[in-house]
Design an enzyme around this catalytic site. Structure first.
Site, PDB file in Angstrom:
ATOM      1  N   HIS A   1       0.743  -1.207   0.022  1.00 54.68           N
ATOM      2  CA  HIS A   1      -0.010   0.055   0.254  1.00 54.68           C
ATOM      3  C   HIS A   1       0.803   1.210   0.012  1.00 54.68           C
ATOM      4  CE1 HIS A   1      -3.786   2.540   1.208  1.00 54.68           C
ATOM      5  NE2 HIS A   1      -2.932   3.090   1.632  1.00 54.68           N
ATOM      6  N   GLU A   2       1.722   1.375   1.117  1.00 57.15           N
ATOM      7  CA  GLU A   2       2.767   2.481   1.198  1.00 57.15           C
ATOM      8  C   GLU A   2       3.534   2.452  -0.268  1.00 57.15           C
ATOM      9  OE1 GLU A   2       1.869   4.774   3.051  1.00 57.15           O
ATOM     10  OE2 GLU A   2       0.646   3.478   4.344  1.00 57.15           O
TER      11      GLU A   2
ATOM     12  N   HIS B   1       1.710   4.283  -2.996  1.00 54.86           N
ATOM     13  CA  HIS B   1       1.865   5.883  -2.718  1.00 54.86           C
ATOM     14  C   HIS B   1       3.198   6.383  -3.089  1.00 54.86           C
ATOM     15  CE1 HIS B   1      -1.704   6.970  -0.523  1.00 54.86           C
ATOM     16  NE2 HIS B   1      -1.463   5.982   0.556  1.00 54.86           N
TER      17      HIS B   1
ATOM     18  N   HIS C   1       3.423   6.649  -7.009  1.00 53.37           N
ATOM     19  CA  HIS C   1       2.718   7.909  -7.185  1.00 53.37           C
ATOM     20  C   HIS C   1       3.573   9.027  -7.156  1.00 53.37           C
ATOM     21  CE1 HIS C   1      -1.510  10.035  -7.052  1.00 53.37           C
ATOM     22  NE2 HIS C   1      -0.731  10.145  -8.092  1.00 53.37           N
TER      23      HIS C   1
END
Length: 670
Positions: free
Chosen positions: A461-462, A465, A468
């Site tokens: 998940h991290e 980010h 991105h």
């Protein structure tokens, strides 16, 4: 001597020289950086030339480089490796920074120049990104109160300053409660616990300076303790301490802070002409209105509650078989759910965990990024702020793309949770700069470091980010990377979690810590088959938190937030054996700053998109489909906030999604 925070950083890729920075450098560096930024702002505001995009909006984009450097370093260490000096500095810096940015947003001469450019926008021949940056700049000034006059303007500055102080106090109180409490365990208390929990408890005891193993309030330790300890009395003691964070009375109690914060937010919104804070906050998000958020959450709430209530009956029956009467309690749920998972899916967490080595999961996240986007990761030897940190040089086709830093282990100096931040964001103006991105997690430290399946999902998940940020390809920093609508920012992170579930990824990287053997196919099938296990519980605890957050801000500020929390949970029929994921006194997403205030629903809003987006890869026949990966980078990961979020999603998928894929993915579809 030049302050190392303000000097040129002659390090690889201009990573901050952490080995040269001391806590004594922060305060003077901040003062100098603030003065430099004020001078830059004054020069823009007092420019005698007619306002243009270049001399006003681009000039604002270029201003504040020194301040960005100082704050990038300070907030990194304040969150991930705090100490008493840094906590004092944070308390001092918060109102000072709030006042600084209030002065900028309230600068009438500056705002008049921005407004003049905005009024003339049709005649400026701007690129699409420039038009977007102009709109966001103008809107930001208006929403910050630039158009206010007199007493209203003065009051807005006071509110912002006070909210900054309250947010810092809330965070530090929570950290103090988490740091101070621990429960010593005797050798008898370890009975029934798997080795990885015992190892983590011993490591935590060493970190706390205790004589033996302990349970702390770190999620990576307390959750497995609640899953595996057969001692109901110890589970209850640990759970009650976990639940009481921020509500223990005394100087670290957060309840009064929450009440004052909500009151000030409502006043702030009304000064700007909004009915309430939710209306103000959601105006710029994809959801737009509190009604749209409420509708989504309730569409998910009812099937989730139905599933949770059915699960509660099964777990209660299991508890009865153990000779325990009375109601299923919150400290019972995880224990009996784990026993049920072992029975129904023949899945033993203790047997599973050696296959999820931290280093192998990092490799897996990198390998997926390589197959999807061509990124390569090479260890980078640079001084960092803590020995646990490590860094990588990220490149593509031989060209440097970013620096990625990972800080994975829990410690007393680190706030709870997991997050991604950019110490420097990608931009091409005024000079090209590549991002420096950091992932911070709170995994239990052991040798080798082993993760739960949920931990591995957090890591992916991290890293979503981080992608991105790393793949951002825009001109202006203000729309770079994760500078997007709050209910869009979780799309890349939650979407990336899906690659952990791809069988070929687990088949290659889920290898046993001792034998090196890959996870047996039978176990792999069970892991994937149990992916939606206990999803009623997980969804209920999350949606309850999101509904309480929305209720806090959609209407008059409650004088007693705890009473309001109870009222909301009673109204929706919260199952008695489940608690909110984040009760009000520890709801840092909402009260440590404005980030997720009235916006905790964002994870669910983004999940509607991420479930639908991954279906695009499945429809293409491969999780690594080249065309879909290229579209994902082109339309979402590289564009930051340079275009409207809904427009970006439609460009990628051809349409906006409904809630069906989410319910199906969570195993909650009727």
């Amino acid at each position: 001597m030049t302050n190392p925070l303000l000097a040129d950083w002659n390090t690889p890729y201009a990573v901050a020289p952490f080995d040269k920075v001391s806590d004594e450098d922060f305060a003077p560096a901040l003062e100098e950086a603030l003065a430099a930024h004020n001078a830059e702002i004054d020069a823009i505001a007092n420019n005698t030339s007619a306002p243009t995009f270049a001399n006003t909006v681009e000039a604002l984009e270029a201003a504040g480089e020194a301040l960005d450097k100082v704050l990038g370093v300070f907030f990194t260490v304040a969150g991930a490796d705090s100490n008493s000096v840094r906590e004092d500095l944070q308390r001092a810096f918060s109102p000072k920074l709030a006042a600084h940015f209030s002065e900028i947003s309230g600068n009438k001469a500056l705002f008049s120049r921005v407004a003049a450019v905005w009024e003339d926008r049709e005649n400026l021949d701007l690129t699409d990104e420039q038009a977007r940056v102009l709109m966001l700049t103008h809107r930001g000034f208006v929403r910050a109160g630039a158009a206010l006059e007199g007493e209203a303007e003065k009051r807005m500055k006071e509110i912002k300053a006070r909210l900054a102080v309250l947010g810092t106090e809330f965070t530090q109180n929570l950290l103090a409660d988490e740091r101070e409490w621990f429960m010593p365990l005797s050798e008898d208390d370890l009975e029934g616990l798997p080795d990885f929990v015992i190892d983590a408890a011993r490591a935590a005891g060493e970190e706390k300076g205790a004589d033996g193993p302990v349970v702390t309030l770190s999620r990576s330790l307390i959750v497995p303790f609640l899953q595996f300890s057969p001692r109901r009395d110890l589970r209850e003691k640990a759970f009650r301490a976990w639940e009481a964070r921020g509500a223990n009375g005394g100087k670290t109690d957060n309840r009064a802070i929450a009440a004052e914060t909500l009151t000030l937010r409502e006043e702030r919104a009304k000064l700007l002409g909004y009915e309430n804070f939710a209306a103000y906050k959601l105006e710029t998000e994809m959801a737009k209105t509190p009604e749209a958020v409420q509708q989504l959450l309730m569409e998910v709430w009812e099937p989730a509650k139905r599933q949770a209530n059915a699960d509660a009956e099964v777990l209660t029956a299991m508890m009865r078989e153990d000779g325990i009467n009375g109601d299923l309690a919150p400290w019972d749920w995880r224990y009996y759910a784990e026993k049920r998972r072992a029975a129904e899916h023949d899945l033993d967490e203790a047997a599973l965990k050696p296959y999820f080595q931290l280093d192998r999961m990092i490799e897996a996240s990198f390998a997926c990024a390589n197959r999807l986007f061509g990124l390569e990761f090479k260890p980078l030897d640079v001084p960092l702020y803590h020995p646990d940190c490590r860094a990588w040089d990220v490149s593509r086709g031989g060209e440097h793309v970013a620096v990625f830093i990972g800080d994975y282990f829990a410690r007393g100096s680190k706030r709870s949770g997991a997050w991604c931040s950019a110490m420097r964001s990608q931009a091409k103006f005024p000079e090209p700069q590549t991002p420096i991105v950091i992932n911070v997690c709170n995994f239990a430290k052991s040798d080798p470091a082993l993760l739960s399946y949920d931990d591995a999902r957090t890591l992916f998940h991290e890293f979503g980010h981080a992608l991105h940020q790393m793949l951002s390809d825009v001109t202006y920093e203000s729309v770079s990377g994760t500078s997007v609508a709050r209910d869009f920012v979780e799309l890349p992170s939650q979407l990336y979690e899906h690659w952990l579930e791809v069988p070929e990824v687990l088949g290659e990287f889920a290898t046993h810590a001792k034998t090196g053997e890959p996870m047996p196919k039978e176990m792999l099938d069970k892991v994937l088959g149990a992916a939606t296990f206990d999803m009623g519980f997980q969804t209920v605890e999350y949606v309850a938190s999101a509904l309480v957050d929305l209720a806090f801000h959609d209407g008059p500020a409650p004088a007693d937030p705890m009473a309001k929390q109870t009222e909301v949970l009673d109204k929706i029929g919260m199952p008695s054996a489940i608690r909110m994921r984040h009760a009000t006194p520890q709801f840092a997403h909402v009260f440590s700053g404005d980030g997720y205030s009235s916006g905790y629903y964002s994870y669910m809003w983004s999940e509607v998109m991420d479930a639908d987006a991954f279906e695009a890869f499945e429809e293409a026949g491969s999780a690594f489909d080249t065309e879909r990966a290229k579209a994902l980078e082109t339309h979402i990961l590289s564009t930051g906030g340079s275009r409207d979020a809904a427009e970006l999603y439609v460009a990628f998928r051809g349409r906006l999604p409904g809630v069906e894929a989410l319910l199906k993915g969570r195993g909650l579809a009727a």
